[in-house]
Motif scaffolding. Structure first.
Motif, PDB file in Angstrom:
ATOM      1  N   GLU A   6      30.156  34.290  29.449  1.00 27.85           N
ATOM      2  CA  GLU A   6      29.970  33.481  30.638  1.00 27.85           C
ATOM      3  C   GLU A   6      28.531  33.564  31.129  1.00 27.85           C
ATOM      4  N   CYS A  22      30.796  28.860  29.748  1.00 27.14           N
ATOM      5  CA  CYS A  22      31.408  29.872  28.893  1.00 27.14           C
ATOM      6  C   CYS A  22      31.217  29.419  27.452  1.00 27.14           C
ATOM      7  N   TRP A  36      39.791  29.600  33.491  1.00 27.87           N
ATOM      8  CA  TRP A  36      38.890  30.382  34.342  1.00 27.87           C
ATOM      9  C   TRP A  36      39.747  31.175  35.326  1.00 27.87           C
ATOM     10  N   ARG A  38      39.364  34.587  38.354  1.00 31.22           N
ATOM     11  CA  ARG A  38      38.397  35.314  39.170  1.00 31.22           C
ATOM     12  C   ARG A  38      39.044  36.553  39.776  1.00 31.22           C
ATOM     13  N   ARG A  45      43.224  39.884  39.541  1.00 33.24           N
ATOM     14  CA  ARG A  45      42.611  38.725  38.909  1.00 33.24           C
ATOM     15  C   ARG A  45      43.533  37.522  39.091  1.00 33.24           C
ATOM     16  N   TYR A  94      33.881  35.933  37.929  1.00 34.78           N
ATOM     17  CA  TYR A  94      34.586  34.837  37.268  1.00 34.78           C
ATOM     18  C   TYR A  94      34.628  35.092  35.765  1.00 34.78           C
ATOM     19  N   TYR A  95      35.824  34.960  35.206  1.00 29.40           N
ATOM     20  CA  TYR A  95      36.053  35.207  33.790  1.00 29.40           C
ATOM     21  C   TYR A  95      36.578  33.939  33.120  1.00 29.40           C
ATOM     22  N   CYS A  96      36.118  33.677  31.913  1.00 35.37           N
ATOM     23  CA  CYS A  96      36.763  32.640  31.125  1.00 35.37           C
ATOM     24  C   CYS A  96      37.663  33.312  30.088  1.00 35.37           C
ATOM     25  N   ALA A  97      38.669  32.577  29.665  1.00 31.43           N
ATOM     26  CA  ALA A  97      39.659  33.112  28.751  1.00 31.43           C
ATOM     27  C   ALA A  97      40.140  32.018  27.815  1.00 31.43           C
ATOM     28  N   TRP A 112      38.965  37.211  26.311  1.00 35.78           N
ATOM     29  CA  TRP A 112      38.313  37.197  27.614  1.00 35.78           C
ATOM     30  C   TRP A 112      36.822  37.458  27.476  1.00 35.78           C
ATOM     31  N   GLN A 114      33.160  38.686  29.535  1.00 33.95           N
ATOM     32  CA  GLN A 114      32.822  39.879  30.308  1.00 33.95           C
ATOM     33  C   GLN A 114      32.693  39.584  31.801  1.00 33.95           C
ATOM     34  N   GLY A 115      32.640  38.317  32.164  1.00 31.85           N
ATOM     35  CA  GLY A 115      32.588  37.941  33.565  1.00 31.85           C
ATOM     36  C   GLY A 115      31.186  37.667  34.073  1.00 31.85           C
TER      37      GLY A 115
END
Length: 122
Positions: A6, A22, A36, A38, A45, A94-97, A112, A114-115
């Motif tokens: 990200e 991302c 996404w 958070r 989360r 904020y994380y993408c997955a 995932w 790392q944010g």
């Protein structure tokens, strides 16, 4: 295997906009639904937005609906989160997955990033 990185987070004022990106590695990015999430300090989360592999279907949390837009570019192996009208309560990592199913449940996502930190000041 998919690796996610990200970027685009930062410190902004309430009402400002940010676009998170991302970037995914691997040739199978287009097979995955992307989400996404958070996480604010002291909180679990939570789901923010998700998009199908084709980009044709999107889901949003009620708290961001109308302000955030998720999109993807499969040719660039990248998913985006455009965040407008930001509020202090949007402050979080904020994380993408990536996952094989388009769902809002975090446990269904397999990979995932790392944010990236987003901080919105009032």
């Amino acid at each position: 295997q998919v690796q996610l990185v990200e970027s685009g987070g930062g410190l902004v004022q309430a009402g400002d906009s940010l676009r998170l990106s991302c970037a995914a590695s691997g040739r199978t990015f287009s097979r995955y639904a992307m989400g996404w999430f958070r996480q604010a300090p002291g909180k679990e989360r939570e789901f923010v937005a998700a998009i199908s592999w084709s980009g044709g279907t999107t889901y949003y949390a009620d708290s961001v609906k109308g302000r955030f837009t998720i999109s993807r570019n499969n040719a660039k192996n990248t998913v985006y989160l455009q965040m407008n009208s930001l509020k202090p309560e949007d402050t979080a990592v904020y994380y993408c997955a990536a996952g094989l199913m388009l769902v809002v449940t975090r446990n269904e996502y397999d990979y995932w990033g790392q944010g990236t930190q987003v901080t919105v000041s009032s």
